[in-house]
Scaffold this motif. Structure first.
Motif, short mmCIF file in Angstrom:
data_model
loop_
_atom_site.label_atom_id
_atom_site.label_comp_id
_atom_site.label_asym_id
_atom_site.label_seq_id
_atom_site.Cartn_x
_atom_site.Cartn_y
_atom_site.Cartn_z
N GLN A 48 0.85 -1.20 0.00
CA GLN A 48 0.00 0.00 0.00
C GLN A 48 0.88 1.24 0.00
O GLN A 48 1.79 1.36 0.81
CB GLN A 48 -0.90 -0.01 1.24
CG GLN A 48 -1.79 1.21 1.37
CD GLN A 48 -2.80 1.07 2.49
OE1 GLN A 48 -3.57 0.12 2.52
NE2 GLN A 48 -2.79 2.01 3.44
N THR A 49 0.61 2.16 -0.92
CA THR A 49 1.46 3.34 -1.09
C THR A 49 0.68 4.41 -1.83
O THR A 49 -0.28 4.10 -2.54
CB THR A 49 2.74 2.98 -1.87
OG1 THR A 49 3.37 4.17 -2.33
CG2 THR A 49 2.41 2.15 -3.10
N ASN A 50 1.09 5.65 -1.69
CA ASN A 50 0.48 6.73 -2.48
C ASN A 50 1.37 7.18 -3.63
O ASN A 50 1.20 8.27 -4.17
CB ASN A 50 0.12 7.93 -1.59
CG ASN A 50 1.35 8.62 -1.01
OD1 ASN A 50 2.47 8.11 -1.13
ND2 ASN A 50 1.16 9.76 -0.37
N ALA A 86 -3.11 6.54 -0.55
CA ALA A 86 -2.66 5.17 -0.29
C ALA A 86 -3.82 4.24 0.02
O ALA A 86 -3.79 3.05 -0.32
CB ALA A 86 -1.66 5.17 0.86
N LYS A 87 -4.87 4.76 0.66
CA LYS A 87 -6.01 3.92 1.04
C LYS A 87 -6.87 3.54 -0.17
O LYS A 87 -7.81 2.75 -0.04
CB LYS A 87 -6.86 4.61 2.10
CG LYS A 87 -6.16 4.75 3.45
CD LYS A 87 -7.06 5.38 4.48
CE LYS A 87 -6.42 5.38 5.86
NZ LYS A 87 -5.16 6.14 5.91
N GLN A 88 -6.57 4.09 -1.34
CA GLN A 88 -7.25 3.71 -2.58
C GLN A 88 -6.33 2.96 -3.53
O GLN A 88 -6.72 2.63 -4.65
CB GLN A 88 -7.80 4.96 -3.29
CG GLN A 88 -8.86 5.70 -2.49
CD GLN A 88 -9.30 6.98 -3.18
OE1 GLN A 88 -8.50 7.68 -3.81
NE2 GLN A 88 -10.59 7.28 -3.08
N THR A 121 6.51 3.77 -11.53
CA THR A 121 6.97 4.67 -10.48
C THR A 121 6.82 3.94 -9.15
O THR A 121 5.77 3.32 -8.90
CB THR A 121 6.15 5.97 -10.45
OG1 THR A 121 6.32 6.66 -11.68
CG2 THR A 121 6.58 6.87 -9.31
N GLY A 122 7.84 3.99 -8.31
CA GLY A 122 7.79 3.29 -7.03
C GLY A 122 7.98 1.80 -7.22
O GLY A 122 8.48 1.33 -8.24
#
Length: 221
Positions: free
Chosen positions: A30-32, A160-162, A208-209
């Motif tokens: 989980q990440t934004n 992040a929660k989405q 990305t990420g």
């Protein structure tokens, strides 16, 4: 020499289409930030079909496919709510409920929409939902497509929660509404036509990420 160097620099910056057959994107946490940005030169649609396969154990809400234009952030969005799938077209988000969705299982999902009727429809594992009103206006403007995040601005404002955690593969996008037979061919992985806007076998993208490109779990090799 300077011209050659310039050409090499331009070539290194350009996104080169990759054949991802037998591969999948893995979104491990989980990440934004972590997402895949897809590239298309198209900027006007009066019909859309998007299909992909995914696997997750998430029981919260999450975004899978987010297409935004400057005027409408939910231009074409697949969003998994707690009890439904939402397919948003130009910020109108019909909910598709009662579908046979289970955690820890590969699912094939397709969403269709056309401006002529204004109706959207969701197909899960080759099974159709009801067709529901969405938008009768074209999707147009500078298009940004993100996998694994929900764009709440043009290209950003991720939450992040989405975010999506899981695996995704076989993504295709067409500029017309696929027929029921074509969607069932996609769901059964039998001789389906590849996307004419986005094609998993020739996909331009940037990660990305932490997003991994791995062999698909369904493959034995």
């Amino acid at each position: 020499y300077q011209m050659l160097l310039l050409l090499l620099l331009v070539a290194s910056c350009a996104a080169i289409p990759q054949n991802l057959q037998g591969k999948m994107f893995t979104f491990p946490e989980q990440t934004n930030t972590a997402h895949v940005r897809l590239t298309t030169s198209r900027q006007n649609f009066n019909a859309v079909t998007v299909c992909f396969r995914f696997f997750t154990d998430l029981s919260r809400e999450y975004s899978l496919f987010s297409l935004a234009v400057p005027s409408v952030y939910n231009g074409f969005l697949f969003y998994k709510s707690l009890n439904s799938f939402d397919v948003c077209v130009r910020n109108t988000c019909p909910k598709f409920e009662g579908l046979d969705f289970k955690l820890n299982k590969w699912h094939s999902v397709c969403g269709t929409w056309e401006a002529a009727s204004g109706l959207a429809q969701l197909w899960l594992n080759g099974q159709p939902s009801s067709r529901k009103p969405a938008s009768k206006s074209n999707i147009n403007g500078s298009i940004i497509i993100a996998l694994g995040q929900d764009q709440d601005s043009h290209g950003g404002a991720f939450d992040a929660k989405q975010s999506f955690v899981g695996m995704m593969s076989d993504l295709h996008m067409w500029d017309y509404r696929l027929s029921p037979c074509e969607i069932r061919e996609y769901a059964t992985e039998f001789g389906y036509a590849k996307g004419n806007v986005l094609n998993w076998n020739s996909l331009e993208f940037q990660t990305t990420g932490t997003v991994l490109i791995e062999n698909n779990l369904k493959n034995c090799q």
